[in-house]
Scaffold this active site. Structure first.
Site, short mmCIF file in Angstrom:
data_model
loop_
_atom_site.label_atom_id
_atom_site.label_comp_id
_atom_site.label_asym_id
_atom_site.label_seq_id
_atom_site.Cartn_x
_atom_site.Cartn_y
_atom_site.Cartn_z
N ARG A 183 12.38 35.17 11.11
CA ARG A 183 13.30 34.24 11.00
C ARG A 183 13.94 33.76 12.31
O ARG A 183 13.91 32.49 12.32
CB ARG A 183 14.59 34.82 10.27
CG ARG A 183 14.15 35.26 8.75
CD ARG A 183 15.36 35.48 8.00
NE ARG A 183 15.91 37.00 8.33
CZ ARG A 183 15.29 38.13 7.85
NH1 ARG A 183 14.37 37.96 6.92
NH2 ARG A 183 16.00 39.16 8.38
N ASP A 187 10.31 48.33 10.97
CA ASP A 187 10.34 47.51 9.70
C ASP A 187 11.54 46.62 9.59
O ASP A 187 11.51 45.59 8.84
CB ASP A 187 10.01 48.16 8.34
CG ASP A 187 9.81 47.38 7.24
OD1 ASP A 187 9.17 46.22 7.15
OD2 ASP A 187 10.26 47.89 6.15
N ASP A 216 10.67 43.23 12.28
CA ASP A 216 9.75 42.35 12.02
C ASP A 216 10.52 41.09 11.26
O ASP A 216 10.13 39.84 11.39
CB ASP A 216 8.59 42.87 11.41
CG ASP A 216 8.79 43.45 10.12
OD1 ASP A 216 9.94 43.67 9.59
OD2 ASP A 216 7.68 44.01 9.64
N GLY A 217 11.22 41.20 10.01
CA GLY A 217 11.67 40.25 9.46
C GLY A 217 12.56 39.17 10.29
O GLY A 217 12.61 38.06 10.19
N ASP A 268 3.84 49.34 4.55
CA ASP A 268 4.79 50.39 3.82
C ASP A 268 4.39 51.07 2.77
O ASP A 268 4.39 52.31 2.70
CB ASP A 268 5.87 49.60 3.20
CG ASP A 268 6.87 48.68 4.17
OD1 ASP A 268 6.80 49.23 5.34
OD2 ASP A 268 7.55 47.76 3.88
#
Length: 261
Positions: A85, A77, A80-81, A102
């Site tokens: 970006r 988790d 992925d963010g 989640d």
């Protein structure tokens, strides 16, 4: 009165409103080079889902496999963010996929804990309901106010939520929250005290290592659920505020039409 409702009608990015049929046609006709379903962050999301599903398969009879797979799914988790970006592949689908994954993963573990700790079943059910309702209301309040992401919260709306959605804080709090639930799960399987397994003497020696993890991560879990309560309340106020602004605008337009007649 006209100043309040006017702030409601700001554009959302380059498109104000997309018709659902147009959106479906665009998704169907997307090319391989611009296929949102195949964005790297979303591929990471699919991997998280598969790992979580396999971990749930082992949950009732193989705690080692379950814990390792569940933890890897949770740790992904954090990637992925960053991938979104770095690669310029942030998407609304990816944001919702991430949040739904989640919620479903944590809920599945809490469902198991309701059977493992039947005396605390009502408490776990409350945590599930709070988690879902808080994030659902927050997501909808973000959409109706034109926010590009549910993680973008202004400090004048809530300083607590602003601080919580800082990427580093968000990761640490979510990791600590999951660690607490995993500790509760492992407490049903591990019964050897630290004095025996690691030769630790004194006060700590009477605990098992999952119990010790639970004591450390418990305050983080408490903080996470306090944030959920605040998030639910703030989102409710935002939605009510939007309702009031829209109703005021409708009355103003009705008055203008009456004057014209």
């Amino acid at each position: 009165m006209s100043n309040g409702p006017a702030t409601l009608t700001r554009r959302r990015g380059s498109i104000d409103v997309v018709d659902a049929k147009v959106a479906v046609d665009l998704a169907t006709a997307q090319t391989y080079s611009e296929n949102v379903f195949l964005f790297v962050p979303n591929l990471i999301g699919y991997t998280r889902i598969i790992l979580a599903a396999v971990s749930l398969h082992y949950m009732s009879f193989h705690p080692k496999y379950c814990t390792v797979l569940y933890c890897i799914s949770c740790l992904l988790d954090a990637f992925d963010g960053h991938a979104a970006r770095a690669l310029g592949q942030a998407s609304k689908f990816g944001a919702v996929l991430d949040m739904v994954t989640d919620r479903c993963t944590t809920t599945s573990l809490l469902c198991y804990l309701t059977s493992a700790y039947p005396d605390w079943a009502l408490g776990f059910q409350f945590l599930i309901a709070l988690d879902f309702s808080s994030h659902y209301m927050h997501m909808n309040s973000s959409l109706v106010t034109g926010s590009k992401s549910h993680k973008q919260v202004d400090s004048d709306v809530s300083r607590l939520l602003r601080a919580y959605y800082n990427p580093t804080t968000l990761f640490l709090v979510c990791a600590g929250n999951e660690l607490f639930y995993i500790s509760l799960y492992l407490m049903k399987w591990v019964h050897t005290p630290l004095s025996v397994s690691f030769g630790i003497t004194g006060f700590l020696g009477a605990f098992t290592w999952p119990e010790l993890m639970a004591w450390v991560s418990g305050p983080i879990c408490l903080y996470k659920n306090i944030v959920n309560v605040v998030q639910l309340w703030k989102a409710s106020k935002v939605l009510v505020g939007v309702d009031l602004a829209e109703r005021a605008k409708a009355r103003e337009e009705e008055m203008m039409r009456g004057k014209q007649d």
